[in-house]
Every structure is written in C-alpha cells, then in structure tokens.
Design an enzyme around this catalytic site. Structure first.
Site, mmCIF file in Angstrom:
data_model
loop_
_atom_site.group_PDB
_atom_site.id
_atom_site.type_symbol
_atom_site.label_atom_id
_atom_site.label_comp_id
_atom_site.label_asym_id
_atom_site.label_seq_id
_atom_site.Cartn_x
_atom_site.Cartn_y
_atom_site.Cartn_z
ATOM 1 N N GLU A 197 -7.678 -4.953 -0.617
ATOM 2 C CA GLU A 197 -8.084 -5.602 -1.535
ATOM 3 C C GLU A 197 -8.425 -7.279 -1.551
ATOM 4 O O GLU A 197 -8.741 -8.162 -2.158
ATOM 5 C CB GLU A 197 -7.436 -5.506 -3.112
ATOM 6 C CG GLU A 197 -7.345 -3.933 -3.451
ATOM 7 C CD GLU A 197 -8.711 -3.605 -4.162
ATOM 8 O OE1 GLU A 197 -9.804 -4.389 -3.991
ATOM 9 O OE2 GLU A 197 -8.611 -2.321 -4.650
ATOM 10 N N HIS A 213 0.927 -1.197 -0.016
ATOM 11 C CA HIS A 213 0.270 0.020 0.130
ATOM 12 C C HIS A 213 0.774 1.214 0.064
ATOM 13 O O HIS A 213 1.810 1.193 0.674
ATOM 14 C CB HIS A 213 -0.853 -0.102 1.205
ATOM 15 C CG HIS A 213 -2.213 0.781 1.189
ATOM 16 N ND1 HIS A 213 -2.132 2.346 1.294
ATOM 17 C CD2 HIS A 213 -3.390 0.717 0.637
ATOM 18 C CE1 HIS A 213 -3.355 2.716 1.172
ATOM 19 N NE2 HIS A 213 -3.966 1.827 0.508
HETATM 20 N N1 COA Z 1 4.422 -7.371 -4.591
HETATM 21 C C1 COA Z 1 5.620 -7.259 -4.910
HETATM 22 N N2 COA Z 1 6.342 -6.336 -4.742
HETATM 23 C C2 COA Z 1 5.847 -5.450 -4.123
HETATM 24 C C3 COA Z 1 4.179 -5.137 -4.132
HETATM 25 C C4 COA Z 1 3.822 -6.279 -4.356
HETATM 26 N N3 COA Z 1 2.468 -6.467 -3.977
HETATM 27 N N4 COA Z 1 4.166 -4.080 -3.712
HETATM 28 C C5 COA Z 1 5.279 -2.939 -3.524
HETATM 29 N N5 COA Z 1 6.334 -3.759 -3.948
HETATM 30 C C6 COA Z 1 7.485 -3.664 -4.289
HETATM 31 C C7 COA Z 1 7.914 -2.707 -5.550
HETATM 32 O O1 COA Z 1 8.230 -3.817 -6.495
HETATM 33 C C8 COA Z 1 9.131 -1.780 -5.063
HETATM 34 O O2 COA Z 1 10.226 -2.451 -5.246
HETATM 35 P P1 COA Z 1 11.525 -1.839 -5.815
HETATM 36 O O3 COA Z 1 11.536 -0.602 -5.023
HETATM 37 O O4 COA Z 1 12.622 -3.141 -5.464
HETATM 38 O O5 COA Z 1 11.153 -1.501 -7.335
HETATM 39 C C9 COA Z 1 8.873 -1.515 -3.871
HETATM 40 O O6 COA Z 1 7.992 -2.425 -3.254
HETATM 41 C C10 COA Z 1 7.859 -0.096 -3.565
HETATM 42 O O7 COA Z 1 6.915 -0.361 -4.535
HETATM 43 P P2 COA Z 1 6.050 1.132 -4.879
HETATM 44 O O8 COA Z 1 5.459 0.727 -6.229
HETATM 45 O O9 COA Z 1 6.953 2.197 -5.000
HETATM 46 O O10 COA Z 1 4.930 1.415 -3.891
HETATM 47 P P3 COA Z 1 3.678 2.119 -3.976
HETATM 48 O O11 COA Z 1 3.484 2.681 -2.675
HETATM 49 O O12 COA Z 1 3.726 2.837 -5.307
HETATM 50 O O13 COA Z 1 2.907 0.938 -4.158
HETATM 51 C C11 COA Z 1 0.769 -0.490 -4.491
HETATM 52 C C12 COA Z 1 1.634 0.530 -3.866
HETATM 53 C C13 COA Z 1 -0.359 -0.875 -4.043
HETATM 54 C C14 COA Z 1 0.908 0.081 -6.004
HETATM 55 C C15 COA Z 1 1.890 -1.607 -4.657
HETATM 56 O O14 COA Z 1 1.912 -2.151 -3.398
HETATM 57 C C16 COA Z 1 1.148 -2.707 -5.625
HETATM 58 O O15 COA Z 1 1.209 -2.589 -6.856
HETATM 59 N N6 COA Z 1 0.504 -3.872 -4.878
HETATM 60 C C17 COA Z 1 -0.442 -4.868 -5.782
HETATM 61 C C18 COA Z 1 -1.368 -4.207 -6.224
HETATM 62 C C19 COA Z 1 -2.541 -3.900 -5.253
HETATM 63 O O16 COA Z 1 -2.758 -5.093 -4.209
HETATM 64 N N7 COA Z 1 -3.373 -2.838 -5.413
HETATM 65 C C20 COA Z 1 -4.485 -2.432 -4.484
HETATM 66 C C21 COA Z 1 -4.234 -1.216 -3.746
HETATM 67 S S1 COA Z 1 -5.320 -1.166 -2.504
#
Ligand code: COA
Length: 351
Positions: A293, A236
C-alpha cells in the site's frame, strides 16, 4: 488461532508468498518479472488459463458491455464510498457472468464511480485500447501517456493475486458453498474495503501530507506512535522483510518521475526510511517494513487518481486473482467450514 495465522486452508497453483525471503511468485513467476514486463492482458491469461502463452484475455468487449449497463444500476454508483458503489453495482451482474466480463465490469464501474463522485459524466470505454490505458482514460477523459499507461499496467499486474489474503479467502469461502462467481466477488469486495486490507493507500497519503517534508518524517512518526496509532503502509501479516511489490511499484514510479513527481517520491522514501528506523526501535524482534500500500498510494496519486478511487482500482486488478481462486476452489475444494470454541454462558443446569 486468532486470525488463522499460519493455518493452511487450501492448496493452490495461483501464487506463493514467501514472507521470510520477501518473494512473491505469480503462477511460478517472480512478480518483478511479470509486472511492467508482460501486459496485464497476458497476466490475466496466466491466471485464468494457466499460461502466458495462451492468447491474452480480451477485456475490451466486457468493458463495452459493462458500460451499457451503467444507466440501469439505479443509485449504486451514487453511493459515497467507492467500494460500496462497487459492491452494489457488481451485485447486479447476472450470476452467470464469465470471468473476463466480470473483471472488465469491475474496472468500468470503478472508473464510472470515480467520475460520478466528482460530478462528471462517465466516459465510455475504448474496447481496442489496453485495459490499463483505457482505465486511465475512463477516469480522466483523456488518453494517458505511454509512461502512465505502462505504470498503470505494472500496478494491475503487481496486485493481481497475493496468496490467501482476506478477500481471496472470502471469495473461496463463498465458492466452497457452490455459490456463483458474482456472489464470491461481491464478498471479496466487502473484505477488500477494510483498511487493514485494501483500504490503507488513502491514509498513506494523508500521512505524507501531514509529514510535509522529509526532515519532519521521524518526529512525525514518533508522535503518531506515541498517540497509539499505526503507521499506514507499514507492516504485514506474512512479510518479515520489505514487501517485494513495494520495489516493483517504486520502479514504476521512477518511470513517471520525469513528470515532476520527484519531490513526492523523495518524501515517500524518507517517510519509509524513518518509519523503518522508529518501528525497529519501538518493536524490536518484529520487522515492520513497507507493504504494497505504501507505494500504491504514491503511484496512484502520481497517475492522478482521486484517493477515493484507490481501493476500487486495486479491486479492478485483484478481481482476476479472485476469479482464478474461485475456479480453483470449485474444481478441487471442499466446503470451508471451520469450527469455533464456545466461551459464552451455558444454562445453569449444565454447570
Ligand atoms: N505501525 C505501528 N505498529 C505496528 C504496525 C504499524 N504499521 N504494524 C504492526 N505493528 C505492531 C502492532 O502494534 C503490534 O504491536 P504489539 O504486539 O505491541 O501490540 C505488532 O506490531 C504486531 O501487530 P499485529 O497487528 O499482530 O500484526 P498483524 O500481522 O496482524 O498486522 C497489519 C498486519 C497489516 C494489519 C499491520 O501491520 C497494520 O495495521 N499495518 C498498517 C495498516 C496497513 O498498512 N494495511 C495494509 C496491509 S497490506
């Protein structure tokens, strides 16, 4: 700067998200004290009128009025994607539509699309029923059990609002231009459709299906990460601990467990634990825990909702939060107009 992380764009009395403590306050109430405790109509009143003591919002007349419109929506409800259908049908509402009617219409259109997408006729609402029970009835064409209605109600309250998430921000940007409420909600629906926001529950179930049994969870997650995939339903932008809504939805699921969904719940729990372990090792220093989710998927599946209906169902609840933000932005906000840093080419003469 990228993603506006940490940037405060508004002052609000709607909800507060404490990502470090894992706390969500809805108009000052912890989510766990509202969801599954106070009927959604009262939660809607809390959001639209600012108090649970105000009369509950009656969404029944709005459901009946929206159903009357269904035959005049053209092909909107025949679009293949439920969020596309919601966007196209809500866009046809009169721009002066009030918040309760608008919120009721979202649920009616979502339920009608769910029927149409399965080749079934939409089911008319029962305006005397609770919003949650009627939503399930409109999707299934049968009255839900008391446990099912309670679980649906708890879900609606759990996801009603959540700080400055992307769809809420989209709604507020539109509101800030002094545009109308329906336009703001259409923009929010578009933002919610994306899988990084509201579109993750379906993929969570695809993952549970692919894992199959609890013992296979860890190996499956390791393989997914090795392929460069993200584990859906985990992580998140704001929470650095487990999303408090996951616990509320897990509790609602336990209320349904006597219907024989125990195995699915056990699988979901095993996958969550395995994902926590593997991601903790893979991304040390970045706590990636279950988000809303994860258990939304398991709960909505247990309620018999088709996967394509998950995000439209989310919208059916969140629309109340969007409307509260719309009102707040109109009452107190300025035009939202940030700037960008130009990094493209310039004319040679300027170099
Ligand atoms: N699975 C694997 N790796 C994950 C992850 C996940 N669900 N969520 C974050 N990471 C990793 C990223 O790959 C990244 O790694 P890196 O720095 O080596 O590239 C790191 O954690 C940070 O990710 P980032 O995209 O900057 O975090 P964010 O704050 O933008 O992401 C989400 C938040 C929700 C977009 C992300 O956790 C995600 O894509 N989750 C899966 C989709 C999901 O469940 N969405 C519903 C949200 S309510």
């Amino acid at each position: 700067m990228d993603g506006l992380e940490g940037v405060i764009v508004a002052e609000t009395t709607t909800s507060a998200v404490d990502g470090e403590a894992g706390e969500l306050l809805l108009r000052g109430w912890p989510v766990s004290e509202l969801a599954g405790v106070i009927p959604f109509e009262r939660v809607a009143s809390l959001f639209l009128h600012g108090s649970v003591d105000a009369p509950p919002v009656d969404l029944g007349p709005g459901r009946a009025a929206a159903f009357e419109r269904i035959d005049r929506l053209g092909g909107a409800l025949d679009l293949a994607d439920g969020m596309d259908a919601l966007r196209a049908s809500v866009a046809q509402l009169d721009s002066a539509t009030a918040a309760p009617e608008l919120a009721a219409a979202v649920a009616v259109f979502a339920a009608a699309w769910s029927r149409r997408s399965r080749g079934l006729a939409p089911v008319p609402p029962d305006p005397t029923s609770s919003h949650a029970a009627d939503y399930l009835r409109m999707v299934h064409d049968r009255a839900p059990s008391a446990d099912e209605a309670a679980a649906m109600d708890a879900y609606f309250a759990t996801v009603v609002d959540h700080g400055m998430n992307a769809s809420t921000f989209a709604a507020r940007v539109v509101a800030s231009t002094e545009s109308d409420r329906v336009s703001a909600i259409v923009a929010a629906i578009g933002a919610l459709k994306g899988r990084l926001h509201g579109g993750a529950p379906g993929p969570v179930l695809d993952m549970l299906d692919a894992v199959g049994e609890p013992e296979a969870a860890e190996a499956w997650i390791r393989a997914a990460l090795a392929r460069g995939e993200r584990v859906m339903g985990m992580g998140h932008r704001v929470y650095r601990v487990r999303d408090p809504r996951a616990a509320v939805l897990e509790r609602a699921l336990e209320g349904l467990a006597d219907r024989g969904d125990d195995a699915r719940l056990a699988l979901a729990r095993a996958v969550e634990r395995a994902a926590e372990r593997v991601l903790a090792a893979d991304k040390p220093g970045r706590a990636i825990r279950a988000n809303v989710e994860f258990y939304t998927a398991t709960l909505l599946e247990a309620l018999g909702l088709p996967r394509g209906s998950f995000t439209p169902t989310f919208a059916s609840a969140r629309v109340i939060g969007w409307c509260a933000h719309y009102d707040e932005q109109r009452a107190s906000g300025r035009l939202i107009r940030p700037r960008s840093r130009y990094v493209g080419p310039r004319p040679a003469s300027a170099a």
